[in-house]
Enzyme design. Structure first.
Site, short mmCIF file in Angstrom:
data_model
loop_
_atom_site.label_atom_id
_atom_site.label_comp_id
_atom_site.label_asym_id
_atom_site.label_seq_id
_atom_site.Cartn_x
_atom_site.Cartn_y
_atom_site.Cartn_z
N HIS A 130 5.39 7.10 15.26
CA HIS A 130 4.43 7.83 14.44
C HIS A 130 3.32 8.41 15.30
O HIS A 130 2.96 9.58 15.17
CB HIS A 130 3.86 6.90 13.37
CG HIS A 130 2.91 7.58 12.46
ND1 HIS A 130 3.35 8.41 11.45
CD2 HIS A 130 1.56 7.59 12.40
CE1 HIS A 130 2.31 8.90 10.82
NE2 HIS A 130 1.21 8.41 11.37
N LYS A 147 6.85 4.99 -1.51
CA LYS A 147 6.09 6.14 -0.99
C LYS A 147 6.89 6.82 0.12
O LYS A 147 6.93 8.04 0.23
CB LYS A 147 4.72 5.66 -0.48
CG LYS A 147 3.76 6.76 -0.11
CD LYS A 147 3.85 7.19 1.34
CE LYS A 147 2.82 8.25 1.68
NZ LYS A 147 2.97 8.76 3.04
N GLU A 199 2.28 15.53 6.68
CA GLU A 199 2.24 14.27 7.44
C GLU A 199 3.21 14.30 8.61
O GLU A 199 4.40 14.61 8.43
CB GLU A 199 2.61 13.11 6.48
CG GLU A 199 2.51 11.75 7.14
CD GLU A 199 2.87 10.61 6.19
OE1 GLU A 199 2.74 10.76 4.96
OE2 GLU A 199 3.29 9.55 6.70
N ASP A 240 8.03 20.73 -9.49
CA ASP A 240 6.79 20.04 -9.84
C ASP A 240 6.84 18.60 -9.31
O ASP A 240 7.38 17.70 -9.95
CB ASP A 240 6.65 20.07 -11.37
CG ASP A 240 5.40 19.38 -11.86
OD1 ASP A 240 4.75 18.67 -11.08
OD2 ASP A 240 5.10 19.53 -13.06
C1 MEV Z 1 4.43 6.46 5.69
O1 MEV Z 1 4.16 7.73 5.16
C2 MEV Z 1 5.61 5.84 4.99
C3 MEV Z 1 5.93 4.41 5.38
O2 MEV Z 1 4.77 3.59 5.26
C4 MEV Z 1 7.02 3.94 4.46
C5 MEV Z 1 7.36 2.47 4.59
O3 MEV Z 1 6.49 1.67 4.99
O4 MEV Z 1 8.49 2.13 4.20
C6 MEV Z 1 6.35 4.33 6.83
#
Ligand code: MEV
Length: 440
Positions: A395, A282, A86, A298
């Site tokens: 991004h 995430k 990513e 792992d």
């Molecule tokens: C993207 O991979 C991760 C984010 O969505 C985490 C977040 O929103 O805190 C940018």
């Protein structure tokens, strides 16, 4: 595409035959076969190593291997290897590393390192009777499994305890032995699972051999013996702290107090709202998984454990928390991470070995701290962007090359695009228009 008949004995085919079968699933079989082969390693010995990690392997699947330099942890600088597909993740970790470098860097400490395994069994006697036998059962199991555990004991690890858990209130006649282990630097799975299987056969014989048990009590039905990936007592804490004034950021139209306030609210929202908590966490795993992958750990086990831990209160919540007190901002991640630095892929995969070397060959505890810090760094970077300029600007800039590659952009087109989009919003649509204009 014509429907394919089920394949029998695929695993018995040699690699070339498997590849040909798989290639026949594509419209352009010949091209597909050639393309799959282009991802073979040019050193046949190395390729064989990869082939043997798994089963039915026909080729390799590449992921980028990047680094986040200058990650200051407990006063020591690391070049952190990250394997991730990513865009923005390595950039976010690196920019957080830079942000915190002149504010004391990241801090981390190990809280505990205990691993867990369970023998799940059905036994038709009373919990009271079983409890009276537990000291003798424990002794028999620990002594009887010495053949398996002695090497780990020599390294300072081994079985820490075996506890009887009465689960009969959840499921009729269901008990478990919950064993705790110290596994030092090793990938623990094989050691724990072998110990547990030994415990289960010793447990069964304890019931058959002991005259205190009669009739049905002699039968102990072991349902399964397996480690638990939930290791809440294999915990690491990573944190950053500074004076609120130090949170001043050039180019951001927000004073440090307002930034700290908004940051705190964002984390509190992730603590109370499960939808946000999932995305928030995430972002932490973006960093954690990429270092776990790079070091041959792992990542599925790590994720499963982290998410269970995030839900330990009965509700899925943020794994991080903010404290703002006496003019100080502190941001903390506490997470269970069961990692290894010896055994398994850590030493077999040439790149995992190199990753560990790049980190100065840390032991498991040091790696736990590095991985947790990278998770915190990624999450800090994400929240910092979210509460200031938003995530898309940065991004999409990072994503620019992916979109340009989608249009098979030439090197010249890429160079021009970078200059063109320097002060503009990047979007798929805008890049498509740019390419069309440029090409016409
Ligand atoms: C993207 O991979 C991760 C984010 O969505 C985490 C977040 O929103 O805190 C940018």
């Amino acid at each position: 595409m014509p429907e394919k008949k089920p394949i029998n004995g695929f695993s018995k085919l040699n690699k070339q035959e498997k590849l040909e079968v798989v290639a026949s699933y594509f419209e352009d079989s010949e091209n597909a076969l050639a393309e799959l082969q282009t991802f073979w390693h040019n050193d046949p010995k190395k390729q064989k190593l990869f082939d043997e990690f798994s089963e039915n392997t026909i080729t390799n699947f590449f992921f980028p291997f990047g680094v986040a330099p200058n990650m200051l942890i407990n006063g020591k600088k690391y070049m952190v290897p990250m394997v991730i597909e990513e865009s923005s993740v390595v950039a976010a970790a690196s920019s957080s590393a830079k942000f915190w470098a002149d504010k004391g860097g990241f801090h981390a400490k190990i809280i505990s390192t205990e691993k867990i395994g369970q023998v799940h069994f059905i036994w038709k006697g009373t919990p009271e009777k079983l409890k009276t036998h537990m000291p003798a059962i424990k002794k028999k199991l620990i002594n009887g499994a010495k053949d398996i555990t002695f090497r780990m004991e020599e390294r300072g690890g081994g079985v820490l305890d075996i506890e009887l858990i009465d689960m009969t209130y959840e499921l009729e006649n269901y008990y478990q032995l919950k064993a705790t282990f110290e596994t030092k630097d090793s990938m623990r799975a094989n050691f724990i699972n072998s110990s547990l299987e030994e415990f289960s056969s010793l447990l069964k014989s304890y019931f058959t051999e002991n005259n205190d048990f009669v009739n049905g009590e002699k039968d102990c039905m072991v349902i399964m013996s397996i480690l638990s990936n939930y290791t809440p007592n294999c915990l690491v804490e990573a944190f950053v702290e500074c004076d609120i004034d130090e949170l001043e950021q050039p180019g951001i139209d927000m004073n440090p107090e307002a930034f700290a306030w908004k940051f705190d609210k964002a984390v509190k929202i992730a603590n109370v709202d499960t939808f946000r908590a999932t995305t928030h966490n995430k972002g932490i795993f973006n960093g954690i998984d990429s270092v776990a992958l790079a070091t041959g750990n792992d990542f599925r086990a790590i994720e499963a454990c982290g998410h269970t831990y995030a839900a330990r209160s009965g509700k899925y919540r943020s794994l991080t928390k903010v404290s703002i007190k006496d003019g100080k901002f502190k941001y903390t991640l506490r997470i269970p991470l069961a990692l290894g630095t010896v055994g398994g892929l850590t030493t077999l995969h040439p790149m995992a070995k190199r990753s560990l070397e790049l980190l100065g060959n840390p032991n498991a505890e040091e790696l736990m701290m590095i991985v947790a810090v990278t998770g915190l760094a990624n999450n800090f970077g994400a929240i910092k962007s979210l509460v200031t300029k938003g995530i898309q600007q940065g991004h999409m800039k990072m994503h620019l090359f992916n979109i340009l590659n989608h249009y098979d952009a030439t090197e010249e087109e890429k160079k021009k695009a970078v200059v063109y989009f320097e002060d503009k919003k990047v979007s798929f649509q805008k890049i498509s228009e740019f390419i069309k204009d440029f090409r016409s």
